[in-house]
Design a protein around this motif. Structure first.
Motif, PDB file in Angstrom:
ATOM      1  N   UNK A   1     -16.324  21.270  56.475  1.00  0.00           N
ATOM      2  CA  UNK A   1     -15.898  22.720  56.577  1.00  0.00           C
ATOM      3  C   UNK A   1     -14.682  22.978  57.075  1.00  0.00           C
ATOM      4  N   UNK A   2     -14.500  22.405  58.149  1.00  0.00           N
ATOM      5  CA  UNK A   2     -13.310  22.282  58.859  1.00  0.00           C
ATOM      6  C   UNK A   2     -12.051  21.831  58.149  1.00  0.00           C
ATOM      7  N   UNK A   3     -12.269  20.734  57.226  1.00  0.00           N
ATOM      8  CA  UNK A   3     -11.337  20.073  56.602  1.00  0.00           C
ATOM      9  C   UNK A   3     -10.769  21.219  55.559  1.00  0.00           C
ATOM     10  N   UNK A   4     -11.456  21.816  55.054  1.00  0.00           N
ATOM     11  CA  UNK A   4     -11.200  22.792  53.841  1.00  0.00           C
ATOM     12  C   UNK A   4     -10.484  24.015  54.588  1.00  0.00           C
ATOM     13  N   UNK A   5     -10.871  24.398  55.804  1.00  0.00           N
ATOM     14  CA  UNK A   5     -10.111  25.410  56.522  1.00  0.00           C
ATOM     15  C   UNK A   5      -8.830  24.945  56.775  1.00  0.00           C
ATOM     16  N   UNK A   6      -8.701  23.693  57.371  1.00  0.00           N
ATOM     17  CA  UNK A   6      -7.360  23.138  57.534  1.00  0.00           C
ATOM     18  C   UNK A   6      -6.272  23.130  56.455  1.00  0.00           C
ATOM     19  N   UNK A   7      -7.057  22.873  55.259  1.00  0.00           N
ATOM     20  CA  UNK A   7      -6.197  22.759  53.815  1.00  0.00           C
ATOM     21  C   UNK A   7      -5.678  24.235  53.461  1.00  0.00           C
ATOM     22  N   UNK A   8      -6.769  25.284  53.853  1.00  0.00           N
ATOM     23  CA  UNK A   8      -6.416  26.503  53.450  1.00  0.00           C
ATOM     24  C   UNK A   8      -5.371  27.119  54.183  1.00  0.00           C
ATOM     25  N   UNK A   9      -5.437  26.721  55.550  1.00  0.00           N
ATOM     26  CA  UNK A   9      -4.368  27.272  56.596  1.00  0.00           C
ATOM     27  C   UNK A   9      -3.052  26.660  56.520  1.00  0.00           C
TER      28      UNK A   9
ATOM     29  N   UNK B   1      -2.023  25.528  53.266  1.00  0.00           N
ATOM     30  CA  UNK B   1      -1.396  26.422  52.333  1.00  0.00           C
ATOM     31  C   UNK B   1      -0.876  27.680  52.406  1.00  0.00           C
ATOM     32  N   UNK B   2      -1.727  28.405  53.480  1.00  0.00           N
ATOM     33  CA  UNK B   2      -1.032  29.674  53.630  1.00  0.00           C
ATOM     34  C   UNK B   2       0.206  29.958  54.436  1.00  0.00           C
ATOM     35  N   UNK B   3       0.370  28.743  55.246  1.00  0.00           N
ATOM     36  CA  UNK B   3       1.766  28.630  55.890  1.00  0.00           C
ATOM     37  C   UNK B   3       2.892  28.169  54.895  1.00  0.00           C
ATOM     38  N   UNK B   4       2.573  27.496  54.016  1.00  0.00           N
ATOM     39  CA  UNK B   4       3.314  27.149  52.910  1.00  0.00           C
ATOM     40  C   UNK B   4       3.686  28.197  51.921  1.00  0.00           C
ATOM     41  N   UNK B   5       2.768  29.084  51.738  1.00  0.00           N
ATOM     42  CA  UNK B   5       2.894  30.123  50.835  1.00  0.00           C
ATOM     43  C   UNK B   5       3.884  31.284  51.645  1.00  0.00           C
ATOM     44  N   UNK B   6       3.704  31.351  52.821  1.00  0.00           N
ATOM     45  CA  UNK B   6       4.348  32.273  53.774  1.00  0.00           C
ATOM     46  C   UNK B   6       5.825  31.920  53.679  1.00  0.00           C
ATOM     47  N   UNK B   7       6.050  30.529  54.058  1.00  0.00           N
ATOM     48  CA  UNK B   7       7.350  30.040  54.314  1.00  0.00           C
ATOM     49  C   UNK B   7       8.247  30.302  52.684  1.00  0.00           C
TER      50      UNK B   7
END
Length: 95
Positions: free
Chosen positions: A1-9, A11-17
């Protein structure tokens, strides 16, 4: 579950950039366009203190913000009426 949360985080940083980069580019373009515009002809205009005093009294009895909002509303209604009338004429001409 933490692996998926890490991917989401990540992707969130990439989208924000990406969004910040697009925002910076748009800001630079709009700044360039604004810099190309001439300066205001009213920039150096200074009114006589008597006229400024009169404008203050005039604005008290006849508020310009209210008059401008009424005028904009009226012009919007008139423009809508003419646009509606034009569309109806075009529909009648096509039929």
């Amino acid at each position: 579950m933490q692996f998926i949360q890490g991917i989401i985080d990540s992707l969130d940083g990439i989208i924000k950039n990406i969004v910040n980069g697009v925002n910076d580019i748009a800001n630079e373009i709009f700044t360039f366009i604004i810099m190309m515009l001439p300066t205001s002809p009213f920039y150096g205009l200074e009114l006589d203190p008597i006229i400024l005093n009169f404008l203050g009294y005039f604005n008290y009895y006849c508020p310009m913000s209210v008059l401008l909002s009424i005028m904009v509303s009226w012009l919007t209604c008139i423009a809508t009426y003419y646009a509606y009338q034009l569309i109806l004429r075009l529909i009648k001409a096509v039929s």
